[in-house]
Design a protein around this motif. Structure first.
Motif, PDB file in Angstrom:
ATOM      1  N   GLN A   5     -35.168  38.959 -30.460  1.00 48.46           N
ATOM      2  CA  GLN A   5     -34.947  39.746 -31.671  1.00 48.46           C
ATOM      3  C   GLN A   5     -35.813  39.232 -32.819  1.00 48.46           C
ATOM      4  N   GLU A   6     -35.961  37.923 -32.936  1.00 48.94           N
ATOM      5  CA  GLU A   6     -36.823  37.368 -33.993  1.00 48.94           C
ATOM      6  C   GLU A   6     -38.271  37.821 -33.804  1.00 48.94           C
ATOM      7  N   ILE A   7     -38.743  37.779 -32.561  1.00 43.62           N
ATOM      8  CA  ILE A   7     -40.108  38.236 -32.269  1.00 43.62           C
ATOM      9  C   ILE A   7     -40.236  39.719 -32.581  1.00 43.62           C
ATOM     10  N   TYR A   8     -39.237  40.493 -32.185  1.00 43.51           N
ATOM     11  CA  TYR A   8     -39.272  41.937 -32.429  1.00 43.51           C
ATOM     12  C   TYR A   8     -39.296  42.226 -33.933  1.00 43.51           C
ATOM     13  N   SER A   9     -38.448  41.551 -34.672  1.00 48.92           N
ATOM     14  CA  SER A   9     -38.405  41.760 -36.124  1.00 48.92           C
ATOM     15  C   SER A   9     -39.745  41.435 -36.771  1.00 48.92           C
ATOM     16  N   LYS A  10     -40.413  40.426 -36.262  1.00 51.57           N
ATOM     17  CA  LYS A  10     -41.677  39.971 -36.833  1.00 51.57           C
ATOM     18  C   LYS A  10     -42.846  40.891 -36.485  1.00 51.57           C
ATOM     19  N   TYR A  11     -42.827  41.495 -35.279  1.00 52.39           N
ATOM     20  CA  TYR A  11     -44.006  42.215 -34.795  1.00 52.39           C
ATOM     21  C   TYR A  11     -43.810  43.718 -34.530  1.00 52.39           C
TER      22      TYR A  11
ATOM     23  N   TYR B 262     -44.701  54.973 -25.227  1.00 51.98           N
ATOM     24  CA  TYR B 262     -45.074  53.704 -25.855  1.00 51.98           C
ATOM     25  C   TYR B 262     -46.576  53.442 -25.799  1.00 51.98           C
ATOM     26  N   GLU B 263     -47.333  54.451 -25.421  1.00 51.36           N
ATOM     27  CA  GLU B 263     -48.782  54.287 -25.310  1.00 51.36           C
ATOM     28  C   GLU B 263     -49.358  53.762 -26.617  1.00 51.36           C
ATOM     29  N   GLY B 264     -50.269  52.782 -26.499  1.00 47.20           N
ATOM     30  CA  GLY B 264     -50.918  52.196 -27.661  1.00 47.20           C
ATOM     31  C   GLY B 264     -50.171  51.021 -28.257  1.00 47.20           C
TER      32      GLY B 264
ATOM     33  N   LYS C  52     -42.201  30.206 -27.727  1.00 46.24           N
ATOM     34  CA  LYS C  52     -43.337  30.121 -28.650  1.00 46.24           C
ATOM     35  C   LYS C  52     -44.605  30.602 -27.959  1.00 46.24           C
ATOM     36  N   LEU C  53     -44.756  30.266 -26.685  1.00 44.87           N
ATOM     37  CA  LEU C  53     -45.897  30.735 -25.905  1.00 44.87           C
ATOM     38  C   LEU C  53     -45.848  32.254 -25.746  1.00 44.87           C
ATOM     39  N   VAL C  54     -44.654  32.788 -25.499  1.00 48.12           N
ATOM     40  CA  VAL C  54     -44.489  34.241 -25.398  1.00 48.12           C
ATOM     41  C   VAL C  54     -44.932  34.888 -26.707  1.00 48.12           C
ATOM     42  N   GLU C  55     -44.456  34.355 -27.827  1.00 46.76           N
ATOM     43  CA  GLU C  55     -44.815  34.917 -29.127  1.00 46.76           C
ATOM     44  C   GLU C  55     -46.317  34.824 -29.390  1.00 46.76           C
ATOM     45  N   GLU C  56     -46.922  33.680 -29.076  1.00 44.38           N
ATOM     46  CA  GLU C  56     -48.362  33.518 -29.280  1.00 44.38           C
ATOM     47  C   GLU C  56     -49.153  34.540 -28.464  1.00 44.38           C
ATOM     48  N   SER C  57     -48.710  34.781 -27.243  1.00 44.02           N
ATOM     49  CA  SER C  57     -49.395  35.745 -26.362  1.00 44.02           C
ATOM     50  C   SER C  57     -49.276  37.165 -26.914  1.00 44.02           C
ATOM     51  N   ILE C  58     -48.107  37.483 -27.452  1.00 43.42           N
ATOM     52  CA  ILE C  58     -47.897  38.792 -28.064  1.00 43.42           C
ATOM     53  C   ILE C  58     -48.809  38.943 -29.284  1.00 43.42           C
ATOM     54  N   SER C  59     -48.792  37.931 -30.141  1.00 47.78           N
ATOM     55  CA  SER C  59     -49.585  37.947 -31.367  1.00 47.78           C
ATOM     56  C   SER C  59     -51.066  38.169 -31.047  1.00 47.78           C
ATOM     57  N   GLU C  60     -51.547  37.506 -30.014  1.00 49.20           N
ATOM     58  CA  GLU C  60     -52.948  37.625 -29.620  1.00 49.20           C
ATOM     59  C   GLU C  60     -53.285  39.062 -29.221  1.00 49.20           C
ATOM     60  N   LEU C  61     -52.394  39.703 -28.470  1.00 47.82           N
ATOM     61  CA  LEU C  61     -52.641  41.083 -28.034  1.00 47.82           C
ATOM     62  C   LEU C  61     -52.574  42.088 -29.185  1.00 47.82           C
ATOM     63  N   LEU C  62     -51.839  41.741 -30.214  1.00 47.37           N
ATOM     64  CA  LEU C  62     -51.690  42.657 -31.349  1.00 47.37           C
ATOM     65  C   LEU C  62     -52.883  42.627 -32.302  1.00 47.37           C
ATOM     66  N   LYS C  63     -53.771  41.667 -32.124  1.00 45.97           N
ATOM     67  CA  LYS C  63     -54.938  41.545 -33.015  1.00 45.97           C
ATOM     68  C   LYS C  63     -55.893  42.699 -32.822  1.00 45.97           C
TER      69      LYS C  63
ATOM     70  N   ASP D 257     -43.416  46.233 -36.481  1.00 49.48           N
ATOM     71  CA  ASP D 257     -44.238  47.080 -37.351  1.00 49.48           C
ATOM     72  C   ASP D 257     -45.736  46.857 -37.138  1.00 49.48           C
ATOM     73  N   LYS D 258     -46.086  45.911 -36.281  1.00 47.53           N
ATOM     74  CA  LYS D 258     -47.497  45.664 -35.944  1.00 47.53           C
ATOM     75  C   LYS D 258     -47.864  46.259 -34.580  1.00 47.53           C
ATOM     76  N   GLY D 259     -46.866  46.901 -33.916  1.00 47.72           N
ATOM     77  CA  GLY D 259     -47.156  47.573 -32.653  1.00 47.72           C
ATOM     78  C   GLY D 259     -46.495  46.995 -31.421  1.00 47.72           C
ATOM     79  N   LEU D 260     -45.456  46.172 -31.576  1.00 49.54           N
ATOM     80  CA  LEU D 260     -44.736  45.607 -30.433  1.00 49.54           C
ATOM     81  C   LEU D 260     -43.476  46.407 -30.134  1.00 49.54           C
ATOM     82  N   GLU D 261     -43.218  46.603 -28.860  1.00 51.63           N
ATOM     83  CA  GLU D 261     -41.919  47.096 -28.398  1.00 51.63           C
ATOM     84  C   GLU D 261     -41.421  46.145 -27.321  1.00 51.63           C
ATOM     85  N   ILE D 262     -40.167  45.757 -27.421  1.00 54.49           N
ATOM     86  CA  ILE D 262     -39.511  44.990 -26.365  1.00 54.49           C
ATOM     87  C   ILE D 262     -38.592  45.957 -25.638  1.00 54.49           C
TER      88      ILE D 262
END
Length: 182
Positions: A45-51, A21-23, A171-182, A53-58
């Motif tokens: 699952q909603e967070i996973y579906s959204k992110y 899962y590196e990267g 929502k905070l979890v999702e925001e934190s994920i989104s920030e790291l994916l930038k 393809d942007k580089g998130l793995e749960i």
């Protein structure tokens, strides 16, 4: 050392290196199928579906250490999660997160990010705090996993950057994920 240095067991018992899962940004969580927090599978699952393809793995690790709320074998847990919540993120073999049988990954995670308390705004926080105050008045000073659906956020370099208790606002979890994916 990073999370990439660890190996875990897949649902079918095969060894998998987290270096695969590196990267990617990782959200690592211990889960249970019969817990008051089980509906978080929907949010995850909603967070996973959204992110995804942007580089998130749960990475989902069922754990039966908290009130025996993850009964059943790996395949039963997987069938429940996919059937009831449509889970498509990776699920791994049932594990222990605390104690002498805790897998090395979780021993590492709790050393990296301590327990910082349950979130004040959640309706289950008073119940959890009362339970822990009665059983271990020092629980706030111990880094171990307190309950199901504790989440660790890992950046693209394998560093543990944040810990979310099960009472954290998703929502905070999702925001934190989104920030790291930038």
């Amino acid at each position: 050392m990073s999370v990439y240095d660890f190996k875990v067991k897949t649902m079918n018992g095969e060894e998998k290196s987290l270096s695969d899962y590196e990267g990617k940004v990782l959200l690592i969580t211990n889960t249970a199928t019969e817990c008051g927090f089980t509906p978080q599978y929907t949010d995850l699952q909603e967070i996973y579906s959204k992110y995804a393809d942007k580089g998130l793995e749960i990475l989902d690790f069922p754990c039966n250490q908290f009130g025996n709320q993850a009964p059943g074998e790996n395949d039963e847990i997987h069938t429940f999660c996919t059937g009831r919540f449509g889970v498509t993120f990776p699920q791994f073999s049932k594990i222990d997160v605390n104690g002498e049988n805790a897998i090395p990954l979780y021993q590492y995670l709790v050393k990296e990010k301590d327990f910082n308390g349950f979130d004040a705004g959640h309706n289950l926080t008073p119940i959890l705090e009362k339970k822990f105050d009665e059983s271990n008045p020092n629980y706030k000073n111990e880094p171990d996993i307190k309950w199901n659906f504790t989440k660790f956020l890992v950046d693209k370099n394998g560093n543990v950057v944040r810990r979310f208790e099960p009472t954290a606002d998703m929502k905070l979890v999702e925001e934190s994920i989104s920030e790291l994916l930038k």
